[in-house]
Design a protein around this motif. Structure first.
Motif, PDB file in Angstrom:
ATOM      1  N   VAL A  20       0.855  -1.194   0.000  1.00 21.66           N
ATOM      2  CA  VAL A  20       0.000   0.000   0.000  1.00 21.66           C
ATOM      3  C   VAL A  20       0.889   1.241   0.000  1.00 21.66           C
ATOM      4  O   VAL A  20       2.088   1.148   0.264  1.00 21.66           O
ATOM      5  CB  VAL A  20      -0.960   0.022   1.219  1.00 21.66           C
ATOM      6  CG1 VAL A  20      -1.969  -1.102   1.128  1.00 21.66           C
ATOM      7  CG2 VAL A  20      -0.190  -0.055   2.523  1.00 21.66           C
ATOM      8  N   LEU A  29      -5.859  -1.412   6.729  1.00 20.32           N
ATOM      9  CA  LEU A  29      -6.072  -2.703   6.079  1.00 20.32           C
ATOM     10  C   LEU A  29      -6.089  -3.827   7.119  1.00 20.32           C
ATOM     11  O   LEU A  29      -6.951  -4.709   7.093  1.00 20.32           O
ATOM     12  CB  LEU A  29      -4.954  -2.936   5.055  1.00 20.32           C
ATOM     13  CG  LEU A  29      -5.092  -4.052   4.049  1.00 20.32           C
ATOM     14  CD1 LEU A  29      -6.224  -3.764   3.082  1.00 20.32           C
ATOM     15  CD2 LEU A  29      -3.793  -4.218   3.281  1.00 20.32           C
ATOM     16  N   HIS A  34      -8.516  -7.445   6.768  1.00 16.05           N
ATOM     17  CA  HIS A  34      -8.162  -7.907   5.420  1.00 16.05           C
ATOM     18  C   HIS A  34      -6.809  -8.603   5.345  1.00 16.05           C
ATOM     19  O   HIS A  34      -6.326  -8.890   4.247  1.00 16.05           O
ATOM     20  CB  HIS A  34      -8.172  -6.725   4.448  1.00 16.05           C
ATOM     21  CG  HIS A  34      -9.522  -6.093   4.286  1.00 16.05           C
ATOM     22  ND1 HIS A  34     -10.607  -6.769   3.790  1.00 16.05           N
ATOM     23  CD2 HIS A  34      -9.958  -4.847   4.590  1.00 16.05           C
ATOM     24  CE1 HIS A  34     -11.659  -5.968   3.781  1.00 16.05           C
ATOM     25  NE2 HIS A  34     -11.285  -4.794   4.266  1.00 16.05           N
ATOM     26  N   LEU A  59      -6.837  -7.143  -1.135  1.00 15.59           N
ATOM     27  CA  LEU A  59      -6.838  -5.769  -1.632  1.00 15.59           C
ATOM     28  C   LEU A  59      -8.106  -5.554  -2.451  1.00 15.59           C
ATOM     29  O   LEU A  59      -8.915  -6.460  -2.607  1.00 15.59           O
ATOM     30  CB  LEU A  59      -5.581  -5.522  -2.468  1.00 15.59           C
ATOM     31  CG  LEU A  59      -4.270  -5.680  -1.691  1.00 15.59           C
ATOM     32  CD1 LEU A  59      -3.094  -5.718  -2.638  1.00 15.59           C
ATOM     33  CD2 LEU A  59      -4.115  -4.557  -0.681  1.00 15.59           C
TER      34      LEU A  59
END
Length: 91
Positions: A20, A29, A34, A59
């Protein structure tokens, strides 16, 4: 291969590996659920990771599976970021 005794915060490793753009995005995240570490969901950005562990990261448009093979003190360019992991995502 990374020294197994070496550890780093999960959000920091994700940011250094250029998964990221920002460290806060990496932390978000993780907090959103995730990220899985060796198959178990992690929700703490401060979770320590070490060499050999496998991250599964969901993602927007893909799921990436990465084996941690290195650490960095600073966020480097894309070439040095690729030295931190082995991509094991199935295509």
């Amino acid at each position: 291969m990374a020294d197994p005794a070496e550890r780093q915060r999960l959000d920091r490793w994700i940011w250094h590996a250029r998964v990221v753009r920002t460290r806060s995005a990496a932390a978000d995240l993780v907090r959103a659920g995730h990220v899985r570490l060796d198959g178990a969901r992690v929700t703490s950005p401060a979770q320590a990771v070490k060499g050999g562990q496998v991250l599964t990261i969901a993602l927007d448009r893909q799921v990436r599976v990465l084996r941690i093979v290195g650490f960095s003190e600073r966020r480097g360019d894309a070439t040095s970021a690729h030295e931190l992991f082995e991509e094991i995502t199935e295509t």
